[in-house]
Design an enzyme around this catalytic site. Structure first.
Site, PDB file in Angstrom:
ATOM      1  N   GLU A 298       0.824  -1.470   0.140  1.00 58.83           N
ATOM      2  CA  GLU A 298       0.099  -0.177  -0.278  1.00 58.83           C
ATOM      3  C   GLU A 298       0.710   1.723  -0.096  1.00 58.83           C
ATOM      4  OE1 GLU A 298      -1.373  -1.054   4.140  1.00 58.83           O
ATOM      5  OE2 GLU A 298      -3.564  -1.481   2.600  1.00 58.83           O
TER       6      GLU A 298
ATOM      7  N   GLY B   9       1.963   5.297  -0.468  1.00 53.91           N
ATOM      8  CA  GLY B   9       1.172   6.159  -0.597  1.00 53.91           C
ATOM      9  C   GLY B   9       2.269   7.086  -1.500  1.00 53.91           C
ATOM     10  N   ARG B  10       3.480   7.561  -0.514  1.00 59.13           N
ATOM     11  CA  ARG B  10       4.408   7.917  -0.520  1.00 59.13           C
ATOM     12  C   ARG B  10       4.960   8.044  -1.646  1.00 59.13           C
ATOM     13  NH1 ARG B  10       6.557  10.989   3.756  1.00 59.13           N
ATOM     14  NH2 ARG B  10       5.535   9.334   4.661  1.00 59.13           N
TER      15      ARG B  10
ATOM     16  N   ARG C 169       4.629  19.048   7.155  1.00 62.28           N
ATOM     17  CA  ARG C 169       5.176  18.395   7.380  1.00 62.28           C
ATOM     18  C   ARG C 169       6.497  18.408   8.681  1.00 62.28           C
ATOM     19  NH1 ARG C 169       8.142  15.615   4.648  1.00 62.28           N
ATOM     20  NH2 ARG C 169       7.436  13.314   5.655  1.00 62.28           N
TER      21      ARG C 169
ATOM     22  N   TYR D 245       6.698  17.010  12.087  1.00 60.47           N
ATOM     23  CA  TYR D 245       8.255  15.209  12.107  1.00 60.47           C
ATOM     24  C   TYR D 245       9.121  16.647  11.770  1.00 60.47           C
ATOM     25  CZ  TYR D 245       3.859  12.884   9.626  1.00 60.47           C
ATOM     26  OH  TYR D 245       3.122  13.171   9.189  1.00 60.47           O
TER      27      TYR D 245
ATOM     28  N   CYS E   4       1.558  32.562  12.509  1.00 62.01           N
ATOM     29  CA  CYS E   4       1.390  32.796  13.216  1.00 62.01           C
ATOM     30  C   CYS E   4       1.793  31.882  14.940  1.00 62.01           C
ATOM     31  CB  CYS E   4       0.237  34.015  13.902  1.00 62.01           C
ATOM     32  SG  CYS E   4       0.232  35.066  12.800  1.00 62.01           S
TER      33      CYS E   4
ATOM     34  N   TYR F 164       1.132  14.410   1.062  1.00 67.86           N
ATOM     35  CA  TYR F 164       0.849  14.361   2.395  1.00 67.86           C
ATOM     36  C   TYR F 164       1.168  15.879   3.263  1.00 67.86           C
ATOM     37  CZ  TYR F 164       0.984   9.850   3.862  1.00 67.86           C
ATOM     38  OH  TYR F 164       1.005   8.550   3.817  1.00 67.86           O
TER      39      TYR F 164
HETATM   40  C1  PLP Z   1       0.211   5.460   5.475  1.00 73.41           C
HETATM   41  C2  PLP Z   1      -0.526   4.661   5.847  1.00 73.41           C
HETATM   42  C3  PLP Z   1      -0.135   3.625   3.629  1.00 73.41           C
HETATM   43  C4  PLP Z   1       1.187   4.722   2.443  1.00 73.41           C
HETATM   44  O1  PLP Z   1       1.939   4.649   3.739  1.00 73.41           O
HETATM   45  P1  PLP Z   1       2.899   5.681   2.777  1.00 73.41           P
HETATM   46  O2  PLP Z   1       4.528   6.126   4.020  1.00 73.41           O
HETATM   47  O3  PLP Z   1       2.720   6.367   2.152  1.00 73.41           O
HETATM   48  O4  PLP Z   1       3.415   4.458   1.550  1.00 73.41           O
HETATM   49  C5  PLP Z   1      -0.368   2.286   3.626  1.00 73.41           C
HETATM   50  N1  PLP Z   1      -1.089   1.724   4.901  1.00 73.41           N
HETATM   51  C6  PLP Z   1      -1.370   2.112   5.955  1.00 73.41           C
HETATM   52  C7  PLP Z   1      -2.548   1.132   6.669  1.00 73.41           C
HETATM   53  C8  PLP Z   1      -1.580   3.171   6.228  1.00 73.41           C
HETATM   54  O5  PLP Z   1      -1.769   3.742   7.260  1.00 73.41           O
END
Ligand code: PLP
Length: 463
Positions: A316, A318-319, A360, A364, A391, A421
């Protein structure tokens, strides 16, 4: 290319605390950090064949851009690297109706973790059987909507949710595909991971306490739920597979325990997301195909040890899909030299956005790469801090940025790697409308999300 002094010899321009030397060439673009089509001509940055000055003239500043060619290349690389596995894009990284359609057309599934993300996916006509729903506190409404819409997989996160979902599915006369989210005591970030025996966090069912095994026991008794696999997500911005090795060992152990106790071999293993990307030239994430091959080898080895059939692997990211394809453009408003104790000067370069469009750094301590985008410069490098207009003194976009010393109001700055993000975590702090997201490719620009206006802000105000 200009030669730079080898050490901190920039007099009072330098921050003595900064660990890094200026880059060889401030007018260069490090290819692992900038999107595929980023180019400079006479110092002016273009993306997707479009001059950033024209883009800001047409769409305003700040501006999020997504490089279509870069996205397509990343999608292809993910598909090829994970051939034989399923890739679900984690929509929380960035989501819009148009983007969800593109994700579907590339053959990926989609992770959503709220009713809002699900609503966008449904509006996009995303194939529902390829949607997975996550979250540690999905509401009754969210679950009902997911079940009624026909969402392919719901990832269970608590005992209460098992009962709640089983009831909803039973009422809808649906046998809902589910996974059980396990926490296996691995926390990974970049090149470090921590393996612990206990799992002190809000997500999932703990492996070591036996909660995960108990969740499986309960799910298997419920006829309205069809348990298809286990899920594990160990962290984000991970650069190698060492953490996954420990996670896979534990989660495959659980698969073996489940077979032992229930005579059931679960067919799917979701290893979550977290594949890292380069935000700065120093970042060195694993090559995708190597990462994918290592993951497969690890799971195959662990399954082999237990005599289990190789499950279908789900990942999964995302980034890794959307992060490096995006940049943010800002206009410089002020440059303020501030005298530090050590006699050094820190140059605060203020831009027209900040923590409302990129939280971000504040959240972090994320590192970013920044470049002067609207012109070239032969001025000496100056260590700057790029800050926003909010501010909060913690409103920092780039903590340590090498910029030419002649950076001035009206210049455009580009920040690399903001595709993930940033827009999805954006806020209206200080009542600042959120910037638009524009995708660029082959000399064309397309608005994915338009700029918010003050009217948009006021529309919610009951007066
Ligand atoms: C956030 C998340 C992702 C994606 O994380 P990335 O760091 O963007 O690859 C995949 N699976 C779950 C369950 C997440 O919470």
């Amino acid at each position: 290319m200009r030669a730079h002094p080898a050490g901190p010899a920039h007099g009072d321009l330098i921050n003595p605390a900064a660990p890094n030397l200026p880059p060889e060439d401030l007018n260069g673009l490090h290819p692992s950090v900038w999107p595929a089509t980023a180019e400079r001509s006479d110092g002016v940055l273009s993306i997707g064949g479009l001059d950033v000055r024209d883009l800001v003239r047409d769409f305003g500043s700040p501006l999020y851009l997504l490089d279509e060619a870069d996205l397509r290349a990343r999608a292809r690389a993910l598909r090829e690297a994970f051939a034989g596995a399923e890739v679900y894009y984690a929509g929380k990284a960035f989501l819009s109706v148009g983007f969800a359609r593109w994700v579907a057309s590339e053959g990926f599934g989609l992770d959503v973790c709220s009713g809002g993300e699900l609503a966008i996916a449904l509006r996009a006509g995303f194939p529902v059987d390829r949607i997975a729903m996550h979250g540690n506190n999905k509401s009754e409404r969210e679950l009902t909507r997911a079940v009624e819409a026909g969402v392919g997989t719901i990832v269970l996160d608590s005992y209460a949710e098992i009962v709640r979902l089983a009831d909803i599915a039973a009422k809808a006369d649906i046998r809902q595909r589910v996974m059980v989210r396990t926490t296996v005591g691995v926390e990974a970030h970049t090149h470090e991971f921590i393996a612990t025996a206990h799992e002190d966090q809000k997500f999932g069912f703990s492996f070591s306490s036996g909660a995960a095994a108990e969740a499986v026991r309960r799910v298997l008794k419920l006829p309205s739920l069809e348990l298809v696999g286990l899920h594990s997500h160990i962290g984000s911005q991970i650069f190698d597979t060492a953490g996954f090795e420990v996670a896979a060992k534990r989660v495959v152990q659980l698969l073996a325990d489940i077979r032992e106790e229930h005579d059931v071999e679960l067919a799917e293993l979701d290893l979550g997301g977290g594949l890292g990307v380069a935000y700065t030239a120093e970042d060195d994430p694993a090559q995708l195909h190597r990462f994918a091959a290592d993951l497969r080898t690890i799971v195959a080895y662990e399954c082999g040890r237990h005599g289990l059939k190789m499950p279908k692997i789900v990942v999964e990211p995302g980034r890794a899909l959307v992060g490096p394809a995006g940049i943010t453009l800002y206009e410089v408003g002020t440059v303020k030299p501030v005298q530090l104790d050590a006699g050094a000067v820190r140059h605060f370069v203020s831009v027209d956005g900040g923590m409302s469009d990129n939280i971000r750094t504040a959240l972090y301590d994320a590192a970013y790469t920044c470049a002067l985008a609207s012109r070239g410069s032969d001025a000496e490098p100056m260590l700057a801090r790029v800050v926003g207009k909010h501010c909060e003194s913690g409103d920092i976009v780039v903590k340590d940025a090498w910029l030419p010393a002649d950076v001035q109001p009206g210049d455009l700055l580009a920040i690399a790697g903001t595709g993930a993000y940033c827009r999805s975590m954006a806020s209206n702090y200080n009542q600042v409308p959120r910037p638009p997201v524009v995708s660029v490719g082959s000399g064309q620009a397309k608005v994915l999300l338009r700029r918010e206006t003050e009217d948009d802000l006021l529309r919610l105000d009951a007066g």
